[in-house]
Structures are given as C-alpha cells and as structure tokens.
Design a protein around this motif. Structure first.
Motif, PDB file in Angstrom:
ATOM      1  N   ARG A  57     -71.886 -37.123  19.336  1.00 52.91           N
ATOM      2  CA  ARG A  57     -70.936 -38.034  19.973  1.00 52.91           C
ATOM      3  C   ARG A  57     -69.581 -37.366  20.158  1.00 52.91           C
ATOM      4  NH1 ARG A  57     -72.960 -41.461  16.228  1.00 52.91           N
ATOM      5  NH2 ARG A  57     -70.962 -41.671  15.152  1.00 52.91           N
ATOM      6  N   GLY A  61     -67.842 -37.000  23.831  1.00 57.48           N
ATOM      7  CA  GLY A  61     -66.489 -37.391  24.199  1.00 57.48           C
ATOM      8  C   GLY A  61     -65.739 -36.269  24.885  1.00 57.48           C
ATOM      9  N   ARG A  81     -78.608 -45.223  18.595  1.00 57.81           N
ATOM     10  CA  ARG A  81     -77.705 -44.147  18.995  1.00 57.81           C
ATOM     11  C   ARG A  81     -77.810 -43.854  20.495  1.00 57.81           C
ATOM     12  NH1 ARG A  81     -79.438 -40.097  14.185  1.00 57.81           N
ATOM     13  NH2 ARG A  81     -79.062 -41.548  12.457  1.00 57.81           N
ATOM     14  N   SER A  84     -76.126 -46.714  22.265  1.00 57.04           N
ATOM     15  CA  SER A  84     -74.673 -46.641  22.135  1.00 57.04           C
ATOM     16  C   SER A  84     -74.094 -45.550  23.024  1.00 57.04           C
ATOM     17  CB  SER A  84     -74.294 -46.372  20.671  1.00 57.04           C
ATOM     18  OG  SER A  84     -72.907 -46.167  20.525  1.00 57.04           O
ATOM     19  N   ALA A  85     -74.753 -44.389  23.048  1.00 57.24           N
ATOM     20  CA  ALA A  85     -74.277 -43.288  23.887  1.00 57.24           C
ATOM     21  C   ALA A  85     -74.345 -43.670  25.359  1.00 57.24           C
ATOM     22  CB  ALA A  85     -75.099 -42.036  23.618  1.00 57.24           C
ATOM     23  N   GLN A  87     -74.098 -46.640  26.653  1.00 54.89           N
ATOM     24  CA  GLN A  87     -73.004 -47.577  26.919  1.00 54.89           C
ATOM     25  C   GLN A  87     -71.671 -46.849  27.027  1.00 54.89           C
ATOM     26  OE1 GLN A  87     -73.194 -50.471  23.765  1.00 54.89           O
ATOM     27  NE2 GLN A  87     -75.227 -51.201  24.369  1.00 54.89           N
ATOM     28  N   THR A  88     -71.453 -45.878  26.139  1.00 58.83           N
ATOM     29  CA  THR A  88     -70.206 -45.104  26.174  1.00 58.83           C
ATOM     30  C   THR A  88     -70.061 -44.356  27.495  1.00 58.83           C
ATOM     31  OG1 THR A  88     -70.187 -44.797  23.773  1.00 58.83           O
ATOM     32  CG2 THR A  88     -68.941 -43.207  25.089  1.00 58.83           C
ATOM     33  N   LYS A  91     -69.618 -46.818  30.508  1.00 58.79           N
ATOM     34  CA  LYS A  91     -68.287 -47.429  30.494  1.00 58.79           C
ATOM     35  C   LYS A  91     -67.241 -46.450  31.014  1.00 58.79           C
ATOM     36  CE  LYS A  91     -64.817 -49.504  27.451  1.00 58.79           C
ATOM     37  NZ  LYS A  91     -64.452 -49.849  26.045  1.00 58.79           N
ATOM     38  N   ARG A  92     -67.336 -45.182  30.587  1.00 63.34           N
ATOM     39  CA  ARG A  92     -66.368 -44.178  31.028  1.00 63.34           C
ATOM     40  C   ARG A  92     -66.460 -43.961  32.543  1.00 63.34           C
ATOM     41  NH1 ARG A  92     -63.681 -39.601  28.982  1.00 63.34           N
ATOM     42  NH2 ARG A  92     -63.655 -40.765  27.027  1.00 63.34           N
TER      43      ARG A  92
END
Length: 443
Positions: A57, A61, A81, A84-85, A87-88, A91-92
């Motif tokens: 993660r 980033g 995981r 979550s990744a 979604q991250t 979203k970005r």
C-alpha cells in the motif's frame, strides 16, 4: 532445478479494452501502450500490484501520485486488501476526472491471472520474501517490467533464478533497495566518501541490524473468511494459519513473517538487505561477495564476519566502544586507516568530524544519479538503461543475508566462492542454498 508453474487460464473477465477504458474516463487524457519499448512520450505505463499489505500500500500511494503511470490491477491473498486497494485507486482516479466517478481496476485473487493480463506493462511485487521468486520469474517470462521488494528472495538459489530469467527476458528490473536513491542522500554521500579515500583504506564495515531467522513455532489458528491461506504459503512448507504471519484484513503494521526462516531471513535480512547493500556498493562488490563466513567467537546472535578478497571484513551487529563505554553504532559504520564514517537513515557523521567538511568534487568518483527510486525504474523502462539496483545487485546483497543466516545455523567457518556461488568443499552447507518448493508450485 525448480521450474515455475504454468499460467492458468484467466479466471475473471479480460481487462477493459483501451477504447472501453477511455470511454469510462472521458475527461482523463490517458493513453496506454501494450509494450513499454514502443511507448510514446505521453503514454502511461500500466501497473499491476502483487501484494497490497502494508508495504504494498505504501508503494501504491507513491505510484498513484505519478502522472506517468496508471494502476489497473491488484492481487492479494486477502480479499479485504484487494477490495481496499481497488477502492483507493478508483477514488484517486475519480478525483482526476470531471464526472467524479471511475471504475476500471481489476482484482485478482491469483497473481498468475494478473501476470497473464496483456493490458499490464509492469508489476510491483510487495509480497513476503518467500513469494518474490515465482511472481518475478513469471512476470519476466511474460515480458513485464518488475519492481520487486527486498530482500530479493528467501534463499540464494532463487535469487540466481530471478537474475537469469530477467536477463533472458530483457525486462527492466528494480530491487526495492531505496537507500541507494533516497533517505536524504546520506548513504549516497557515505559511499562517495569511501570511494574517494576520505577515510583512507577501508578496513572494516559494521552493519547494525537484528538477529538471524529462526524456525517457525507459531500455534495454528482458525483461518478467517476471505483469506487464501494455501496461496499465502505458496512454495513454503505446509502449516496451519497464523495471524502473526498473515494478519487478518487490512492492517497497518509489518507482520512478523520476517522473523521466520521458512518465509524470510530474520531482521538480519529484512533491514540487512538495505544496509549490506550499501556496504557492497561502497566496496565495489555489487556483482560479487565475500570469500569466507566466520561465526562469532562465542555463542551469540551477533558478531558473524564476512571476509572479502580485498581483506575488508564486514561485521554483523558488533561495534567498537567509545571512551564513554557506549557503542559507536549506526546502520553502517565504515572504518578506514584514516577515519570512520557513520551513516543511518537519519544522518551521517564522521570521526574525526573534519572528514565530511570537504565536499566531493565534480571530477571525483560519483554514484549513479538517482534521488527517487520509483522514478529511476520508470525512466529506465522508457530508456532501456539499467536501474540503480538491478536484479544482479539485489541478488548479491540478499546473498550476504542468506550467507549470514547459514553461518549462524551451521556455526562453523565457511569458504565461499562468489563466482560459482557455492561453498567450497562443503556439501552440507551447499544444501542450505536452495529449498524444494511444495509440489503444487513446481513442475
């Protein structure tokens, strides 16, 4: 010789086509290329992530903040995981387009499906150490460029396997030895001062890292839903699930699989792969290694010595004491005939302090120009040049850690041939250089 498992047919739908993706993100000027070697100046490198735990993660980033790449897929053995990744990432990217909505990231429970995806140019591997070799080899064979965390492998033979396959495939490889590029440039400065004789002739290097690996003795636990424990084990020996090794869900710490020899090389290798790497760099032995491994004189988990052909001795976690009785300690301590340089991630100093007062001149020996490890990899993908820490270098630095672990286990003097990568006249020690994977992970 161990051979990698073959690619299975992709389990999910194929990656979005270029046309479909651009339609889904109409306002985003994203242009993809299938192969980096044919990439135009404004093309983006498509990335897939294998392993999105704490370290993965962190890398995610960093790459999401770059305009020259696009992350299109993630893989992890824990469903929470990958979700979550995903979604991250979405979203970005949604924040970058007018519609404020973006869906275009694939999640793969099995990393082989990610590697088989022809829409991916390169992969970032941030799995436990025992899971570096097979993904790296398969990615190389698929023609994908590779950024792989350190230590490069769980055992020495797997490291040579990676090096050979990367060379054959002619892909660009970066080992995650970030101290060569980052952390204030302190390590880079230390190497230049050693190279240019500011401490005279180098005699000793002391490396401040923790203990060697130990056998895993953890108790079994009930496996949580959404975790593919058998996949987490991969080539490692079969055992019951442990949250110490594979924490549940999305976590924020570095798991203790690093401490156990079935999966890694202990703290000697975890941070040692960073610090021994700097020692190798300073000694000019990036493609070589020591000729002897000497155990501590007394029973101890510190003090093992690596002797090089030049006469330089590298010592694991044993330091001289100053007049105040305290150890003169740092991540790397370079001792020469005319002075000492101490360097850590937080800074650099010298004894005497006058050594660092005269800067390195433009005509003196300088290190490879790199202040951003990820950027260096991406630039080399475009240019075809060698990275600051290619597979051979990463393998050789990890090899020091493997040799150290073997030395602590066998507790006897070992002669090493760095060219042949074998112990001299020691069949028992040579058996420690490789590991037979579980049947399902070999052919």
């Amino acid at each position: 010789m161990i051979f990698p498992v073959p690619f299975p047919p992709p389990k999910g739908p194929s990656m979005l086509s270029r046309r479909t993706f651009l339609a889904a993100s109409a306002a985003a000027p994203l242009v993809f290329s299938r192969r980096a070697d044919a990439r135009a100046a404004n093309d983006k490198l498509t990335l897939g992530f294998i392993g999105v735990g704490t370290m993965g993660r962190g890398h995610l980033g960093g790459f999401l903040g770059r305009s020259d790449v696009h992350v299109v897929a993630v893989s992890d053995v824990v469903k929470e995981r990958t979700d979550s990744a995903k979604q991250t990432i979405e979203k970005r990217y949604a924040e970058q387009i007018k519609s404020g909505a973006y869906k275009g990231v694939k999640t793969y429970p099995d990393f082989r499906d990610l590697i088989a995806d022809k829409g991916i140019d390169a992969v970032v591997i941030a799995t436990p150490d025992h899971w570096h070799a097979i993904p790296a080899v398969l990615a190389a064979r698929a023609g994908k460029h590779i950024y792989c965390e350190k230590p490069l492998t769980q055992n020495l033979a797997d490291g040579r396997w990676i090096v050979n396959e990367v060379a054959k495939a002619k892909v660009v490889f970066q080992t995650g030895s970030q101290q060569r590029s980052e952390f204030g440039g302190h390590f880079r400065k230390a190497v230049e001062y050693v190279w240019n004789g500011r401490i005279g002739k180098l005699k000793t290097v002391r490396i401040g890292v923790g203990a060697a690996a130990r056998p895993c003795d953890l108790k079994g636990e009930e496996k949580p839903a959404g975790t593919d424990w058998d996949m987490w084990l991969g080539p490692a020996p079969e055992r019951e699930y442990s949250s110490v090794l594979c924490p549940k869900g999305v976590h924020g710490h570095f798991p203790a699989w690093r401490d156990y020899q079935e999966y890694a090389g202990g703290q000697l290798a975890d941070m040692g792969a960073h610090h021994f790497d700097i020692a190798q760099w300073a000694m000019g032995t990036d493609t070589s290694g020591p000729v002897e491994v000497l155990p501590p004189e007394k029973k101890s988990d510190r003090g093992l010595r690596f002797v090089y052909a030049s006469g330089v001795v590298v010592i694991h976690n044993e330091f001289e004491k100053g007049k105040d009785g305290k150890e003169i300690k740092a991540d790397c301590v370079f001792e020469g005939t005319e002075g000492t340089i101490l360097v850590s991630r937080g800074g650099i100093s010298s004894l005497p302090d006058t050594i660092l007062k005269e800067p390195i001149g433009e005509k003196e020996k300088r290190v490879y120009p790199s202040t951003d490890h990820k950027k260096n990899w991406l630039e080399c993908v475009r240019s075809g040049k060698e990275t600051i820490c290619p597979a051979e270098t990463g393998h050789r630095s990890a090899s020091i850690c493997h040799l150290g672990n073997i030395g602590y286990r066998l507790k006897r003097k070992l002669k090493w041939d760095p060219a042949k990568e074998l112990f001299v006249g020691d069949e028992a020690a040579n058996k420690e250089l490789s590991r037979e994977p579980r049947t399902k992970w070999k052919i």
